[in-house]
Design a protein around this motif. Structure first.
Motif, PDB file in Angstrom:
ATOM      1  N   VAL A  32       0.827  -1.156  -0.039  1.00  0.00           N
ATOM      2  CA  VAL A  32      -0.024   0.211   0.111  1.00  0.00           C
ATOM      3  C   VAL A  32       0.864   1.085  -0.029  1.00  0.00           C
ATOM      4  CG1 VAL A  32      -2.151  -1.376   1.146  1.00  0.00           C
ATOM      5  CG2 VAL A  32      -0.286   0.054   2.632  1.00  0.00           C
ATOM      6  N   ALA A  33       0.292   2.371  -0.482  1.00  0.00           N
ATOM      7  CA  ALA A  33       0.964   3.714  -0.558  1.00  0.00           C
ATOM      8  C   ALA A  33       1.397   4.349   0.589  1.00  0.00           C
ATOM      9  CB  ALA A  33       0.219   4.464  -1.395  1.00  0.00           C
ATOM     10  N   HIS A  34       2.251   3.567   1.665  1.00  0.00           N
ATOM     11  CA  HIS A  34       2.768   4.303   2.611  1.00  0.00           C
ATOM     12  C   HIS A  34       3.677   5.300   2.172  1.00  0.00           C
ATOM     13  CE1 HIS A  34       1.396   1.216   5.919  1.00  0.00           C
ATOM     14  NE2 HIS A  34       1.897   0.588   5.107  1.00  0.00           N
ATOM     15  N   PRO A  35       3.779   6.256   2.909  1.00  0.00           N
ATOM     16  CA  PRO A  35       4.896   7.597   2.643  1.00  0.00           C
ATOM     17  C   PRO A  35       6.207   6.908   2.094  1.00  0.00           C
ATOM     18  CG  PRO A  35       3.715   7.939   4.567  1.00  0.00           C
ATOM     19  CD  PRO A  35       3.368   6.279   4.546  1.00  0.00           C
ATOM     20  N   HIS A  36       6.823   5.855   2.531  1.00  0.00           N
ATOM     21  CA  HIS A  36       8.152   5.539   2.284  1.00  0.00           C
ATOM     22  C   HIS A  36       8.176   4.761   0.876  1.00  0.00           C
ATOM     23  CE1 HIS A  36       6.870   1.655   3.956  1.00  0.00           C
ATOM     24  NE2 HIS A  36       7.548   1.245   3.180  1.00  0.00           N
ATOM     25  N   LEU A  37       6.906   4.518   0.266  1.00  0.00           N
ATOM     26  CA  LEU A  37       6.791   4.021  -0.854  1.00  0.00           C
ATOM     27  C   LEU A  37       6.373   4.799  -2.148  1.00  0.00           C
ATOM     28  CD1 LEU A  37       5.701   0.439   0.069  1.00  0.00           C
ATOM     29  CD2 LEU A  37       7.878   0.923  -0.632  1.00  0.00           C
ATOM     30  N   LEU A  92      -7.188 -12.974  -1.623  1.00  0.00           N
ATOM     31  CA  LEU A  92      -7.901 -11.828  -0.803  1.00  0.00           C
ATOM     32  C   LEU A  92      -7.924 -12.148   0.679  1.00  0.00           C
ATOM     33  CD1 LEU A  92     -10.841 -10.698  -3.257  1.00  0.00           C
ATOM     34  CD2 LEU A  92      -8.942  -9.278  -2.425  1.00  0.00           C
ATOM     35  N   ALA A  93      -8.234 -13.131   0.877  1.00  0.00           N
ATOM     36  CA  ALA A  93      -8.390 -13.731   2.377  1.00  0.00           C
ATOM     37  C   ALA A  93      -6.978 -13.589   2.873  1.00  0.00           C
ATOM     38  CB  ALA A  93      -8.880 -15.199   2.403  1.00  0.00           C
ATOM     39  N   ILE A  98      -3.340  -8.538   6.628  1.00  0.00           N
ATOM     40  CA  ILE A  98      -1.847  -7.834   6.345  1.00  0.00           C
ATOM     41  C   ILE A  98      -2.212  -6.302   6.312  1.00  0.00           C
ATOM     42  CG2 ILE A  98       0.186  -7.539   5.053  1.00  0.00           C
ATOM     43  CD1 ILE A  98      -0.185 -10.336   4.209  1.00  0.00           C
ATOM     44  N   TYR A  99      -3.066  -6.414   5.457  1.00  0.00           N
ATOM     45  CA  TYR A  99      -3.822  -4.812   5.002  1.00  0.00           C
ATOM     46  C   TYR A  99      -5.047  -4.598   5.089  1.00  0.00           C
ATOM     47  CZ  TYR A  99       0.747  -4.438   2.684  1.00  0.00           C
ATOM     48  OH  TYR A  99       2.355  -4.378   2.192  1.00  0.00           O
ATOM     49  N   PRO A 100      -5.614  -4.393   6.507  1.00  0.00           N
ATOM     50  CA  PRO A 100      -7.002  -4.042   6.724  1.00  0.00           C
ATOM     51  C   PRO A 100      -7.583  -2.825   6.257  1.00  0.00           C
ATOM     52  CG  PRO A 100      -5.642  -3.868   8.873  1.00  0.00           C
ATOM     53  CD  PRO A 100      -4.685  -4.120   7.815  1.00  0.00           C
ATOM     54  N   GLU A 104      -5.678  -0.211   3.367  1.00  0.00           N
ATOM     55  CA  GLU A 104      -6.170  -0.538   1.934  1.00  0.00           C
ATOM     56  C   GLU A 104      -6.475   1.096   1.563  1.00  0.00           C
ATOM     57  OE1 GLU A 104      -9.210  -3.006  -0.777  1.00  0.00           O
ATOM     58  OE2 GLU A 104      -9.323  -2.996   1.322  1.00  0.00           O
ATOM     59  N   ALA A 105      -7.011   1.924   2.350  1.00  0.00           N
ATOM     60  CA  ALA A 105      -7.438   2.985   2.246  1.00  0.00           C
ATOM     61  C   ALA A 105      -6.194   3.929   1.559  1.00  0.00           C
ATOM     62  CB  ALA A 105      -8.530   3.874   3.159  1.00  0.00           C
TER      63      ALA A 105
END
Length: 117
Positions: A32-37, A92-93, A98-100, A104-105
Motif C-alpha cells: 500500500v502507498a505508505h509514505p516511504h513507497l 484476498l483472504a 496484512i492490510y486491513p 487499503e485506504a
C-alpha cells in the motif's frame, strides 16, 4: 548514457512470498502507498529480506500502478502474477489480515518486479 545508480529499498517479505519471488514466479508485489513507497519507480531495486534472517533476493521495479482496492488490483494484474500458488479468493483472504481497511485506504500498489541475477 546515464551513470546514476538505482535506488535500493529493503523490504521484509513473508517466507511463502519470498520463495515465489526468489523462484521468479511472483512478478507482482502488493503493498500500500505508505509514505516511504510513494516515490518508488521503475528502475529502483528492492532487496527483499525474510525478517530475522540474512536471506535476501533482489528485484528490479518495472512499474508501479495504484489501484482503488485489492479486488481491482487482482482483477487488473491477474491473480497468477501476484501469487501463482493461490486462487484469487484465497489471495484476498490472505491480504486482508496484512492490510486491513484503513491500510487499503492508503491505496493498493501493484509493483511489477523482475528477479535480478
Amino acid at each position: 548514457m546515464s551513470n546514476t545508480t538505482p535506488r535500493v529499498r529493503e523490504l521484509s517479505l513473508y517466507r511463502r512470498y519470498f520463495d515465489l519471488v526468489a523462484a521468479g514466479t511472483k512478478t507482482i508485489e502488493v503493498r500500500v502507498a505508505h509514505p516511504h513507497l510513494t516515490d518508488l519507480a521503475a528502475g529502483d531495486v528492492i532487496r527483499f529480506r525474510i525478517k530475522g534472517t540474512d536471506e535476501t533476493c533482489e528485484v528490479e521495479v518495472r512499474r508501479v500502478t495504484e489501484y482503488a482496492g485489492f479486488e481491482a488490483l487482482l482483477d487488473g494484474e491477474g491473480p497468477s502474477h501476484v501469487n501463482p500458488a493461490a486462487a484469487r479468493d484465497a489471495q484476498l483472504a490472505g491480504i486482508r489480515p496484512i492490510y486491513p481497511p484503513e491500510k487499503e485506504a492508503l491505496g493498493p500498489l501493484a509493483i511489477e518486479i523482475r528477479l535480478l541475477d
